[in-house]
Design an enzyme around this catalytic site. Structure first.
Site, PDB file in Angstrom:
ATOM      1  N   ASP A   1      50.986  40.694  29.870  1.00 60.09           N
ATOM      2  CA  ASP A   1      49.827  41.128  30.640  1.00 60.09           C
ATOM      3  C   ASP A   1      48.836  41.929  29.790  1.00 60.09           C
ATOM      4  O   ASP A   1      49.036  43.110  29.530  1.00 60.09           O
ATOM      5  CB  ASP A   1      50.329  41.959  31.831  1.00 60.09           C
ATOM      6  CG  ASP A   1      49.219  42.352  32.765  1.00 60.09           C
ATOM      7  OD1 ASP A   1      48.049  42.022  32.498  1.00 60.09           O
ATOM      8  OD2 ASP A   1      49.509  43.011  33.778  1.00 60.09           O
TER       9      ASP A   1
ATOM     10  N   SER B   1      47.145  45.108  31.444  1.00 56.29           N
ATOM     11  CA  SER B   1      47.946  46.336  31.395  1.00 56.29           C
ATOM     12  C   SER B   1      47.942  46.942  30.005  1.00 56.29           C
ATOM     13  O   SER B   1      47.710  48.138  29.848  1.00 56.29           O
ATOM     14  CB  SER B   1      49.399  46.059  31.788  1.00 56.29           C
ATOM     15  OG  SER B   1      49.482  45.731  33.138  1.00 56.29           O
TER      16      SER B   1
ATOM     17  N   TYR C   1      46.767  44.788  43.583  1.00 59.19           N
ATOM     18  CA  TYR C   1      45.378  45.172  43.388  1.00 59.19           C
ATOM     19  C   TYR C   1      44.835  45.839  44.642  1.00 59.19           C
ATOM     20  O   TYR C   1      45.335  45.636  45.746  1.00 59.19           O
ATOM     21  CB  TYR C   1      44.521  43.945  43.080  1.00 59.19           C
ATOM     22  CG  TYR C   1      44.723  43.398  41.696  1.00 59.19           C
ATOM     23  CD1 TYR C   1      44.274  44.109  40.590  1.00 59.19           C
ATOM     24  CD2 TYR C   1      45.335  42.175  41.497  1.00 59.19           C
ATOM     25  CE1 TYR C   1      44.437  43.607  39.313  1.00 59.19           C
ATOM     26  CE2 TYR C   1      45.504  41.661  40.226  1.00 59.19           C
ATOM     27  CZ  TYR C   1      45.049  42.382  39.128  1.00 59.19           C
ATOM     28  OH  TYR C   1      45.215  41.891  37.877  1.00 59.19           O
TER      29      TYR C   1
HETATM   30  P1  NAD Z   1      42.770  47.944  38.560  1.00 58.47           P
HETATM   31  O1  NAD Z   1      42.361  48.009  37.142  1.00 58.47           O
HETATM   32  O2  NAD Z   1      42.535  46.691  39.313  1.00 58.47           O
HETATM   33  O3  NAD Z   1      42.096  49.137  39.353  1.00 58.47           O
HETATM   34  C1  NAD Z   1      42.257  50.486  38.919  1.00 58.47           C
HETATM   35  C2  NAD Z   1      42.663  51.378  40.088  1.00 58.47           C
HETATM   36  O4  NAD Z   1      41.519  51.663  40.888  1.00 58.47           O
HETATM   37  C3  NAD Z   1      43.700  50.762  41.047  1.00 58.47           C
HETATM   38  O5  NAD Z   1      44.794  51.645  41.159  1.00 58.47           O
HETATM   39  C4  NAD Z   1      42.936  50.636  42.361  1.00 58.47           C
HETATM   40  O6  NAD Z   1      43.770  50.803  43.495  1.00 58.47           O
HETATM   41  C5  NAD Z   1      41.920  51.749  42.243  1.00 58.47           C
HETATM   42  N1  NAD Z   1      40.770  51.648  43.139  1.00 58.47           N
HETATM   43  C6  NAD Z   1      40.079  50.544  43.543  1.00 58.47           C
HETATM   44  N2  NAD Z   1      39.079  50.897  44.385  1.00 58.47           N
HETATM   45  C7  NAD Z   1      39.120  52.257  44.505  1.00 58.47           C
HETATM   46  C8  NAD Z   1      38.349  53.213  45.230  1.00 58.47           C
HETATM   47  N3  NAD Z   1      37.335  52.846  46.002  1.00 58.47           N
HETATM   48  N4  NAD Z   1      38.697  54.520  45.124  1.00 58.47           N
HETATM   49  C9  NAD Z   1      39.732  54.914  44.350  1.00 58.47           C
HETATM   50  N5  NAD Z   1      40.490  54.056  43.647  1.00 58.47           N
HETATM   51  C10 NAD Z   1      40.199  52.743  43.719  1.00 58.47           C
HETATM   52  O7  NAD Z   1      44.322  48.326  38.700  1.00 58.47           O
HETATM   53  P2  NAD Z   1      45.501  48.001  37.685  1.00 58.47           P
HETATM   54  O8  NAD Z   1      45.529  48.998  36.609  1.00 58.47           O
HETATM   55  O9  NAD Z   1      45.381  46.606  37.308  1.00 58.47           O
HETATM   56  O10 NAD Z   1      46.801  48.246  38.576  1.00 58.47           O
HETATM   57  C11 NAD Z   1      46.949  47.809  39.922  1.00 58.47           C
HETATM   58  C12 NAD Z   1      48.436  47.829  40.308  1.00 58.47           C
HETATM   59  O11 NAD Z   1      49.106  46.710  39.735  1.00 58.47           O
HETATM   60  C13 NAD Z   1      49.208  49.050  39.812  1.00 58.47           C
HETATM   61  O12 NAD Z   1      50.084  49.443  40.823  1.00 58.47           O
HETATM   62  C14 NAD Z   1      49.986  48.544  38.640  1.00 58.47           C
HETATM   63  O13 NAD Z   1      51.171  49.277  38.380  1.00 58.47           O
HETATM   64  C15 NAD Z   1      50.300  47.150  39.090  1.00 58.47           C
HETATM   65  N6  NAD Z   1      50.599  46.253  37.953  1.00 58.47           N
HETATM   66  C16 NAD Z   1      51.703  45.433  38.002  1.00 58.47           C
HETATM   67  C17 NAD Z   1      51.989  44.567  36.940  1.00 58.47           C
HETATM   68  C18 NAD Z   1      53.194  43.656  36.951  1.00 58.47           C
HETATM   69  O14 NAD Z   1      54.054  43.803  37.804  1.00 58.47           O
HETATM   70  N7  NAD Z   1      53.290  42.693  36.042  1.00 58.47           N
HETATM   71  C19 NAD Z   1      51.129  44.535  35.834  1.00 58.47           C
HETATM   72  C20 NAD Z   1      50.008  45.366  35.831  1.00 58.47           C
HETATM   73  C21 NAD Z   1      49.760  46.215  36.903  1.00 58.47           C
END
Ligand code: NAD
Length: 373
Positions: free
Chosen positions: A129, A132, A229
């Site tokens: 990923d 990440s 997301y």
């Molecule tokens: P992202 O980059 O899409 O967004 C960043 C953060 O902004 C997110 O936590 C989102 O909830 C938050 N956000 C969106 N709108 C908002 C608002 N209006 N006010 C406040 N916050 C807001 O997020 P990300 O870093 O890609 O991560 C999303 C989730 O996916 C996390 O829980 C992460 O741990 C998970 N994840 C899982 C995997 C996997 O299982 N392979 C890989 C990567 C991420």
């Protein structure tokens, strides 16, 4: 199997899609690696290091000729790949929602475009990923850049000349980047608080020793859509969030915003009116600046000053840590392709779950469901 790696052409892109480590690993699978001369310059990797790892190093034309696979951080212009094999796999960042024209050009050129951004968020794909791995570094860098622009110290210091109070850092959006921003700010000794629309992040914030700041009064809010997301929030929620943020932000020295919603412009989290309530000398780092920005007035790669507050944001934050970002990006690409390596055919054969998720184009068509939607 000839695997080509070109020097990245986008402005400010210092990363590279393969490192000597992944050159060796791909070679062990039977791949012949060809790397454009100077491709690793921005990430501190010399041509010599690629050669020692077993790669051919040469000009772009020689590297691309007859390539079966092309690796990129940002997908090259398909016109640069005209001499690659018909139907070659191109695994790279495609920014599929932001650069639809490039996706269409890949379809027209007959390549199989694999967008690393569309890697599904499932356990077995975690090591593949790039969002990440790059967000993690970006979250760290945002805090370091903000600390650098801040005219005060982060930790509390008790000195013979008196006490310096700890900086207050507020992280908005607690995904991968936000969690790393919290951890980095804590390590520097700041008092950290954070907010997100996904209630699941509350515990994660607390486990890092930071204070969660959450909208409690709007019932039935989960905020989590598919794949972990965020979803776009209701007007009622957005109003409640804005009020909460307004009262909290006035007391902050540093604000780091990281909120993204896939396929849409970044949500606006901080208005000019809120910035006006912050103390002069405060710093805001907008990690979403390249996606429209979370902060009113932020501009990519500029330091904008509003009401005495500095607003910073890089168009490509991970590229500011090009060596580490390249090492992780290159491993993501290797982990992805090697997981599907078919020893008999000597090439990767993707399965349905991951293949269908990342594949943008094949056989002259755009085939991605997410793009059709
Ligand atoms: P992202 O980059 O899409 O967004 C960043 C953060 O902004 C997110 O936590 C989102 O909830 C938050 N956000 C969106 N709108 C908002 C608002 N209006 N006010 C406040 N916050 C807001 O997020 P990300 O870093 O890609 O991560 C999303 C989730 O996916 C996390 O829980 C992460 O741990 C998970 N994840 C899982 C995997 C996997 O299982 N392979 C890989 C990567 C991420």
């Amino acid at each position: 199997m000839r695997i080509a790696v070109l020097k990245e052409r986008a402005a400010g892109e210092h990363r590279v899609a393969a490192t000597p480590e992944t050159v060796k690993k791909f070679s062990a699978l039977g791949g012949v690696l060809a790397v454009e001369a100077g491709a690793g310059e921005g990430a501190g990797v010399s041509d010599e290091a690629y050669r020692e790892a077993g790669a051919e190093v040469g000009p772009a034309e020689a590297v691309v000729r007859d390539a079966d696979i092309v690796l990129g951080v940002q997908a090259p212009d398909p016109a640069a790949l005209a001499t690659a094999r018909k139907g070659a796999l191109v695994a790279a960042g495609f920014d599929p929602f932001g650069n639809r024209a490039r996706v269409d050009a890949y379809a027209a050129a007959g390549f199989e475009a694999l967008a690393m951004e569309f890697m599904p968020r499932i356990t077995r794909a975690q090591s593949m990923d790039v969002l990440s791995s790059q967000s993690n570094l970006a979250g760290y860098k945002a805090v370091i850049a903000a600390a650098n622009a801040y005219g005060r110290a982060f930790p509390m210091m008790m000195t013979a000349a008196g006490t310096i109070t700890a900086a207050r850092v507020f992280v908005m959006g607690v995904g991968v980047a936000g969690l790393q921003a919290i951890a980095t700010a804590k390590r520097l000794g700041a008092q950290v608080s954070a907010t997100d629309v996904r209630s699941a992040t509350k515990e994660q914030i607390q486990s890092l020793g930071a204070k969660p700041v959450f909208v409690e009064e709007v019932a039935g809010i989960e905020g989590e859509g598919s794949g972990g997301y965020a979803t776009e929030m209701s007007e009622e929620y957005q109003k409640a969030q804005a009020e909460l943020v307004s009262s909290h932000i006035a007391k902050q020295d540093i604000v780091i915003t990281t909120a993204l919603i896939p396929g849409r412009a970044a949500p606006r989290l901080v208005t000019d009116g809120q910035i006006a309530t912050m103390k002069p000398g405060s710093v805001i780092f907008d990690l979403a600046v390249a996606h429209g920005g979370n902060v009113e007035g932020s501009a990519p790669d500029e330091v904008v000053e509003r009401h005495g507050v500095k607003i910073i944001g890089y168009s490509n934050t991970a590229a500011h840590l090009a060596a580490d970002a390249s090492a992780l990006f290159a491993r993501n690409l290797y982990n992805f392709l090697s997981a599907f390596w078919d020893a008999e055919q000597g090439r990767p054969v993707l399965d349905e779950e991951i293949g269908d998720a990342v594949r943008l184009t094949r056989g002259g068509q755009v085939v991605s469901e997410r793009l059709k939607g």
